[in-house]
Every structure is written in C-alpha cells, then in structure tokens.
Design a protein around this motif. Structure first.
Motif, mmCIF file in Angstrom:
data_model
loop_
_atom_site.group_PDB
_atom_site.id
_atom_site.type_symbol
_atom_site.label_atom_id
_atom_site.label_comp_id
_atom_site.label_asym_id
_atom_site.label_seq_id
_atom_site.Cartn_x
_atom_site.Cartn_y
_atom_site.Cartn_z
ATOM 1 N N PHE A 13 0.830 -1.202 0.000
ATOM 2 C CA PHE A 13 0.000 0.000 0.000
ATOM 3 C C PHE A 13 0.868 1.255 0.000
ATOM 4 O O PHE A 13 0.664 2.160 -0.803
ATOM 5 C CB PHE A 13 -0.954 0.009 1.194
ATOM 6 N N ALA A 14 1.847 1.299 0.889
ATOM 7 C CA ALA A 14 2.689 2.492 1.006
ATOM 8 C C ALA A 14 3.465 2.767 -0.277
ATOM 9 O O ALA A 14 3.598 3.921 -0.698
ATOM 10 C CB ALA A 14 3.657 2.338 2.179
ATOM 11 N N THR A 15 3.971 1.728 -0.918
ATOM 12 C CA THR A 15 4.761 1.938 -2.122
ATOM 13 C C THR A 15 3.894 2.143 -3.357
ATOM 14 O O THR A 15 4.333 2.763 -4.325
ATOM 15 C CB THR A 15 5.737 0.760 -2.368
ATOM 16 N N SER A 16 2.662 1.658 -3.329
ATOM 17 C CA SER A 16 1.792 1.766 -4.500
ATOM 18 C C SER A 16 0.973 3.051 -4.531
ATOM 19 O O SER A 16 0.577 3.502 -5.612
ATOM 20 C CB SER A 16 0.826 0.574 -4.557
ATOM 21 N N ILE A 17 0.699 3.650 -3.384
ATOM 22 C CA ILE A 17 -0.145 4.847 -3.349
ATOM 23 C C ILE A 17 0.682 6.123 -3.483
ATOM 24 O O ILE A 17 0.159 7.169 -3.832
ATOM 25 C CB ILE A 17 -1.028 4.872 -2.065
ATOM 26 N N THR A 18 1.980 6.036 -3.221
ATOM 27 C CA THR A 18 2.827 7.225 -3.279
ATOM 28 C C THR A 18 3.246 7.521 -4.720
ATOM 29 O O THR A 18 3.254 6.634 -5.572
ATOM 30 C CB THR A 18 4.081 7.037 -2.400
ATOM 31 N N PRO A 19 3.611 8.785 -4.997
ATOM 32 C CA PRO A 19 4.005 9.147 -6.361
ATOM 33 C C PRO A 19 5.231 8.360 -6.823
ATOM 34 O O PRO A 19 6.142 8.099 -6.053
ATOM 35 C CB PRO A 19 4.350 10.637 -6.257
ATOM 36 N N GLY A 20 5.208 8.003 -8.050
ATOM 37 C CA GLY A 20 6.315 7.313 -8.695
ATOM 38 C C GLY A 20 6.044 7.321 -10.188
ATOM 39 O O GLY A 20 4.992 7.792 -10.628
ATOM 40 N N PRO A 21 6.957 6.807 -10.980
ATOM 41 C CA PRO A 21 6.779 6.858 -12.433
ATOM 42 C C PRO A 21 5.464 6.246 -12.917
ATOM 43 O O PRO A 21 4.761 6.864 -13.720
ATOM 44 C CB PRO A 21 7.985 6.076 -12.952
ATOM 45 N N ASN A 22 5.099 5.055 -12.436
ATOM 46 C CA ASN A 22 3.849 4.437 -12.892
ATOM 47 C C ASN A 22 2.650 5.302 -12.545
ATOM 48 O O ASN A 22 1.770 5.526 -13.386
ATOM 49 C CB ASN A 22 3.669 3.046 -12.264
ATOM 50 N N ASN A 23 2.577 5.793 -11.310
ATOM 51 C CA ASN A 23 1.416 6.570 -10.885
ATOM 52 C C ASN A 23 1.318 7.901 -11.617
ATOM 53 O O ASN A 23 0.234 8.318 -12.028
ATOM 54 C CB ASN A 23 1.438 6.779 -9.371
ATOM 55 N N LEU A 24 2.444 8.582 -11.784
ATOM 56 C CA LEU A 24 2.411 9.866 -12.481
ATOM 57 C C LEU A 24 2.031 9.678 -13.948
ATOM 58 O O LEU A 24 1.278 10.475 -14.515
ATOM 59 C CB LEU A 24 3.763 10.563 -12.352
ATOM 60 N N MET A 25 2.529 8.594 -14.549
ATOM 61 C CA MET A 25 2.212 8.354 -15.954
ATOM 62 C C MET A 25 0.756 7.929 -16.141
ATOM 63 O O MET A 25 0.106 8.352 -17.103
ATOM 64 C CB MET A 25 3.164 7.315 -16.534
ATOM 65 N N ILE A 26 0.209 7.116 -15.232
ATOM 66 C CA ILE A 26 -1.189 6.702 -15.385
ATOM 67 C C ILE A 26 -2.120 7.880 -15.100
ATOM 68 O O ILE A 26 -3.176 8.017 -15.729
ATOM 69 C CB ILE A 26 -1.540 5.463 -14.520
ATOM 70 N N LEU A 187 8.076 13.785 -12.317
ATOM 71 C CA LEU A 187 8.574 12.522 -12.857
ATOM 72 C C LEU A 187 10.096 12.575 -12.991
ATOM 73 O O LEU A 187 10.798 11.639 -12.602
ATOM 74 C CB LEU A 187 7.924 12.220 -14.211
ATOM 75 N N ALA A 188 10.612 13.696 -13.496
ATOM 76 C CA ALA A 188 12.068 13.845 -13.606
ATOM 77 C C ALA A 188 12.719 13.811 -12.226
ATOM 78 O O ALA A 188 13.767 13.180 -12.032
ATOM 79 C CB ALA A 188 12.415 15.151 -14.328
ATOM 80 N N ALA A 189 12.096 14.463 -11.241
ATOM 81 C CA ALA A 189 12.646 14.464 -9.884
ATOM 82 C C ALA A 189 12.663 13.063 -9.290
ATOM 83 O O ALA A 189 13.605 12.691 -8.577
ATOM 84 C CB ALA A 189 11.844 15.406 -8.980
ATOM 85 N N SER A 190 11.640 12.265 -9.606
ATOM 86 C CA SER A 190 11.611 10.903 -9.073
ATOM 87 C C SER A 190 12.752 10.080 -9.656
ATOM 88 O O SER A 190 13.237 9.133 -9.025
ATOM 89 C CB SER A 190 10.269 10.221 -9.355
ATOM 90 N N VAL A 191 13.208 10.440 -10.835
ATOM 91 C CA VAL A 191 14.327 9.737 -11.474
ATOM 92 C C VAL A 191 15.654 10.238 -10.916
ATOM 93 O O VAL A 191 16.546 9.454 -10.625
ATOM 94 C CB VAL A 191 14.279 9.951 -13.009
ATOM 95 N N VAL A 192 15.771 11.549 -10.767
ATOM 96 C CA VAL A 192 17.031 12.139 -10.315
ATOM 97 C C VAL A 192 17.441 11.579 -8.957
ATOM 98 O O VAL A 192 18.612 11.327 -8.701
ATOM 99 C CB VAL A 192 16.930 13.683 -10.298
ATOM 100 N N THR A 193 16.459 11.322 -8.102
ATOM 101 C CA THR A 193 16.790 10.782 -6.777
ATOM 102 C C THR A 193 17.360 9.371 -6.865
ATOM 103 O O THR A 193 17.972 8.889 -5.919
ATOM 104 C CB THR A 193 15.545 10.755 -5.859
ATOM 105 N N MET A 194 17.167 8.702 -8.002
ATOM 106 C CA MET A 194 17.664 7.334 -8.161
ATOM 107 C C MET A 194 19.054 7.278 -8.774
ATOM 108 O O MET A 194 19.642 6.224 -8.905
ATOM 109 C CB MET A 194 16.691 6.529 -9.013
ATOM 110 N N ILE A 195 19.568 8.434 -9.201
ATOM 111 C CA ILE A 195 20.914 8.473 -9.796
ATOM 112 C C ILE A 195 21.920 8.616 -8.675
ATOM 113 O O ILE A 195 21.843 9.523 -7.852
ATOM 114 C CB ILE A 195 21.035 9.662 -10.779
ATOM 115 N N HIS A 196 22.867 7.687 -8.627
ATOM 116 C CA HIS A 196 23.918 7.773 -7.610
ATOM 117 C C HIS A 196 25.203 7.179 -8.135
ATOM 118 O O HIS A 196 25.277 6.532 -9.097
ATOM 119 C CB HIS A 196 23.512 7.088 -6.309
#
Length: 196
Positions: A13-26, A187-196
């Motif tokens: 629930f916590a991971t599916s209801i929060t913003p992420g690429p799938n949710n923003l795109m749908i 959506l771009a911000a959700s990606v930038v946080t994954m770059i390390h």
C-alpha cells in the motif's frame, strides 16, 4: 499467516499509493486519454509488475548478481526513458495531445516495468524483506505478486481517476500547461533521486 501478510499489505500500500513513475504516468494518461483508452496501460502495470517480481524471485536477481553490468545497463536505459517521458508530459499543451495522441499499450506498460527504477527498488526490497531462506521462493514471491495485484491495482486506479477528474479543472490551457510541466518535473525528480 495474517501476521506474515499484514506487513506485506502495508508495504505494498505504502509503495503503490505514493508518487512514482507508474502513478504519475497513469494519472497523465487518465487526464489526456480518459479511462477506456488508459485501460491497456493500467492492465500492463497490474500484470507486468507482479510478473517482474516473480521473475526476479525465481532467478533474475542471481543473474544480475553475476552480471552487475546488465543491471546497470537496464537502470540507465530506464532513467533515460523516464526523463524522455517527463519531457513529453511537460511539453503537452492540450488534453489528448501527449505522446502523439497514443496512450501506452499493454505491452509497453509491461515492458516499462523492467526499466522503472522505483519498480526495481520496490521489487528487490519486497523480496528481501518478505521471503525466507528456507521458504519456497515461488510461493513467497507469488504471495507478494498477488498482494501487488490486490492492493496495488486499486492504488493505481486512484491515480488514474485523479487524472480523469482533473480534466474538468484543466480546461484552461494555461492551467493544463502548468499541470503538465509540474507532472513532468515531478517525474524527472523521481528519477534524479535514483541516480547515484
């Protein structure tokens, strides 16, 4: 059994209801194309993501441990693709004009799960947290995948309907432009946080 299932339900629930690429795109698809044209995209997420969890649980994780470069390649392809989609969403100027007036197909949505960095983090995290060394991986991964269908699916519907509901509010082209730019940036911000 309920004691073992409740943490999985809460995680999903916590991971599916929060913003992420799938949710923003749908949500963007719901806004731009409506419910019926977004259904293949929705079903592709609901089936593709659980299938990915089972596949990782049954051995792809071991393959990526053996060949870490393969995982890195998939990760960077995913990041580049998400940034491209963020640009497409931000550049949309009228309802229905996103992505050449074509929403994601079922197969595109299924394939997207494999390049979605947040999806990988969620899948690996769920498998690490909710499987046991002495358990049957197919059963345990299947339980996690089924939970993503039963709990994650309705969470995705919330985002889809939110997008559909915004259609009335965003009839003014200026408001729509601000919304799409904001969604593209998120959506771009959700990606930038994954770059390390």
């Amino acid at each position: 059994m309920l004691d073992a299932l409740l943490p999985i339900v809460l995680f999903v629930f916590a991971t599916s209801i929060t913003p992420g690429p799938n949710n923003l795109m749908i949500m963007s698809s719901g806004l731009n194309f409506g419910v019926s044209r977004s259904m293949p995209h929705f079903l592709g997420i609901c089936i593709g993501y659980p299938a990915m969890i089972i596949a990782i649980g049954l051995g792809l994780g071991a393959l990526f441990n053996q060949f870490p470069l393969l995982h890195e390649i998939i990760r960077w392809v995913g990041i580049a693709y998400l940034l491209y989609l963020a640009w497409v969403i931000a550049a949309t100027r009228e309802v229905g004009s996103a992505e050449g007036k074509k929403p994601f197909t079922f197969l595109q949505a299924v394939a997207f799960q494999w390049v979605n960095p947040k999806g990988w983090i969620m899948a690996v995290g769920a498998l690490a947290a909710f499987t046991t060394p002495d358990g049957t991986m197919l059963v345990e991964a299947g339980r996690i995948a089924l939970t993503f269908i039963l709990i994650g699916g309705p969470c995705i519907v919330v985002w889809l309907m939110f997008g559909v509901g915004l259609k009335q509010l965003l009839k003014d082209p200026r408001h729509l432009r601000i919304f799409n730019i904001t969604m593209g940036l998120l959506l771009a911000a959700s990606v930038v946080t994954m770059i390390h």
